[in-house]
Write an enzyme that holds these catalytic residues in place. Structure first.
Site, mmCIF file in Angstrom:
data_model
loop_
_atom_site.group_PDB
_atom_site.id
_atom_site.type_symbol
_atom_site.label_atom_id
_atom_site.label_comp_id
_atom_site.label_asym_id
_atom_site.label_seq_id
_atom_site.Cartn_x
_atom_site.Cartn_y
_atom_site.Cartn_z
ATOM 1 N N ASN A 42 -14.424 -7.026 -11.954
ATOM 2 C CA ASN A 42 -14.074 -7.195 -10.541
ATOM 3 C C ASN A 42 -13.362 -5.925 -10.084
ATOM 4 O OD1 ASN A 42 -13.167 -7.968 -8.053
ATOM 5 N ND2 ASN A 42 -11.663 -9.460 -8.806
ATOM 6 N N TRP A 43 -14.080 -5.113 -9.313
ATOM 7 C CA TRP A 43 -13.507 -3.820 -8.899
ATOM 8 C C TRP A 43 -12.569 -3.934 -7.703
ATOM 9 C CZ3 TRP A 43 -18.493 -0.278 -9.216
ATOM 10 C CH2 TRP A 43 -18.764 -0.015 -10.561
ATOM 11 N N LYS A 44 -12.518 -5.106 -7.107
ATOM 12 C CA LYS A 44 -11.633 -5.313 -5.949
ATOM 13 C C LYS A 44 -11.873 -4.209 -4.907
ATOM 14 C CE LYS A 44 -8.567 -7.709 -9.039
ATOM 15 N NZ LYS A 44 -7.235 -8.146 -9.403
ATOM 16 N N HIS B 21 -11.043 -16.217 -5.351
ATOM 17 C CA HIS B 21 -10.102 -15.384 -6.110
ATOM 18 C C HIS B 21 -8.689 -15.574 -5.542
ATOM 19 C CE1 HIS B 21 -8.083 -11.886 -7.770
ATOM 20 N NE2 HIS B 21 -9.016 -11.881 -8.698
ATOM 21 N N GLY C 57 -3.142 -8.448 -12.785
ATOM 22 C CA GLY C 57 -2.644 -7.115 -12.430
ATOM 23 C C GLY C 57 -1.203 -6.865 -12.827
ATOM 24 N N SER D 257 -5.099 -9.456 -16.687
ATOM 25 C CA SER D 257 -4.627 -8.393 -17.574
ATOM 26 C C SER D 257 -5.402 -8.290 -18.889
ATOM 27 C CB SER D 257 -3.125 -8.543 -17.837
ATOM 28 O OG SER D 257 -2.403 -8.399 -16.629
ATOM 29 N N GLY E 276 -10.207 -7.024 -14.106
ATOM 30 C CA GLY E 276 -9.915 -6.214 -12.929
ATOM 31 C C GLY E 276 -9.639 -4.777 -13.328
ATOM 32 N N GLY E 277 -8.358 -4.425 -13.399
ATOM 33 C CA GLY E 277 -7.932 -3.050 -13.649
ATOM 34 C C GLY E 277 -8.674 -2.338 -14.773
ATOM 35 N N GLU F 220 -6.456 -13.575 -4.853
ATOM 36 C CA GLU F 220 -6.101 -12.629 -3.780
ATOM 37 C C GLU F 220 -6.688 -13.079 -2.442
ATOM 38 O OE1 GLU F 220 -7.491 -9.174 -5.884
ATOM 39 O OE2 GLU F 220 -5.838 -9.419 -7.303
ATOM 40 N N GLU G 157 -7.679 -18.016 -13.978
ATOM 41 C CA GLU G 157 -6.887 -16.804 -13.785
ATOM 42 C C GLU G 157 -5.476 -17.184 -13.353
ATOM 43 O OE1 GLU G 157 -9.417 -13.137 -13.051
ATOM 44 O OE2 GLU G 157 -9.233 -14.102 -11.114
HETATM 45 P P1 PGA Z 1 -6.630 -7.749 -13.753
HETATM 46 O O1 PGA Z 1 -7.400 -8.593 -12.627
HETATM 47 O O2 PGA Z 1 -7.580 -7.675 -14.931
HETATM 48 O O3 PGA Z 1 -6.375 -6.423 -13.129
HETATM 49 O O4 PGA Z 1 -5.402 -8.512 -14.095
HETATM 50 C C1 PGA Z 1 -8.162 -9.718 -12.956
HETATM 51 C C2 PGA Z 1 -8.725 -10.351 -11.718
HETATM 52 O O5 PGA Z 1 -8.064 -10.372 -10.675
HETATM 53 O O6 PGA Z 1 -9.857 -10.853 -11.752
#
Ligand code: PGA
Length: 244
Positions: A7-9, A93, A169, A206, A227-228, A95, A163
């Site tokens: 997930n590149w956001k 998600h 993050g 994470s 994500g990251g 976010e 999640e």
């Molecule tokens: P993260 O994000 O790996 O940066 O914690 C995961 C996500 O939001 O899907």
């Protein structure tokens, strides 16, 4: 098949996305027993789809709107995503729930719209730190599942991602027991909806190349949403190709 989703956001221009893909394709081309997908921004979808043609990597969108078309400024319909070659969509998600006020009712409509259009869905659920501290984790997960899946009868295209919001993050990964308990609980809840389907449950929050092995070895973890650590092709490939 175990599922590894990036997930590149809100990261990467089209040029940066294509650079990633150039480097990434050869790193994972020999991976045949795992499913891999990338979720770039909407603007990158078309070009990324072209770049991924003929590879073992699938295309995922980060969001969708539930109406077919109409006066919904700034929104994108399931049909439009299908049109650019999207296979998967991330729905709900944390976010989106937090910054864009998406609730379970909206998420439910989005899942239904994806189902009607043959798009596969990854539904994100998870508790906040406050909810966990108040011992409300299972209550929240249950509510998100019941409300999110209400009225849905076709579960063939559904994946759940657990999640925990406090792990996204932050560099704080849920521990083995927390993941194990949550995944088992989710699995049991899902049985009520879809007794015949074995719905995949991913973990997200994470995930890195350093902790992937431990996470994947936990019972009922069918993959990860990253994500990251998915922004760099070498890191994401390391996660996919972790040694059992
Ligand atoms: P993260 O994000 O790996 O940066 O914690 C995961 C996500 O939001 O899907």
């Amino acid at each position: 098949m175990k599922f590894f989703l990036a997930n590149w956001k809100m990261h990467k221009t089209i040029g940066e996305a294509l650079e990633f893909i150039d480097e990434f394709i050869p790193l994972v081309k020999d991976v045949s027993n795992k499913e891999i997908a990338l979720a770039p921004t909407f603007l990158c979808l078309e070009k990324v789809h072209e770049a991924l043609k003929g590879t073992n990597i699938k295309l995922c969108a980060q969001n969708v709107f539930y109406e077919k078309q109409g006066a919904y400024t700034g929104e994108i319909s399931p049909l439009m995503l299908k049109d650019v070659g999207v296979d998967y969509v991330i729905v709900g998600h944390s976010e989106r729930r937090k910054y864009f006020q998406e609730n379970d009712e909206i998420i439910n409509k989005k899942i239904k719209a994806c189902n009607e259009n043959g798009l596969k869905v990854i539904i994100c659920i998870g508790e906040t730190l406050e909810e966990r501290q108040k011992n409300r984790t299972f209550e929240i997960l249950k509510k998100q599942i019941i409300r999110g899946l209400e009225g849905i009868s076709n579960f063939n295209n559904i994946t759940i991602a657990y999640e925990p919001v406090w792990a996204i993050g932050t560099g704080i990964v849920a521990n083995e027991l927390q993941i194990k308990e949550a995944h088992l609980f989710i699995k049991e809840q899902l049985k009520e909806f879809a007794p015949k389907n074995s719905i995949r449950i991913l973990y997200g929050g994470s995930v890195t190349a350093d902790n992937i092995k431990k996470i994947m070895n936990i019972e009922n973890v069918d993959g990860v949403l990253v994500g990251g650590a998915s922004l760099n092709p070498v890191n994401f490939a390391k996660i996919i190709k972790y040694e059992d």
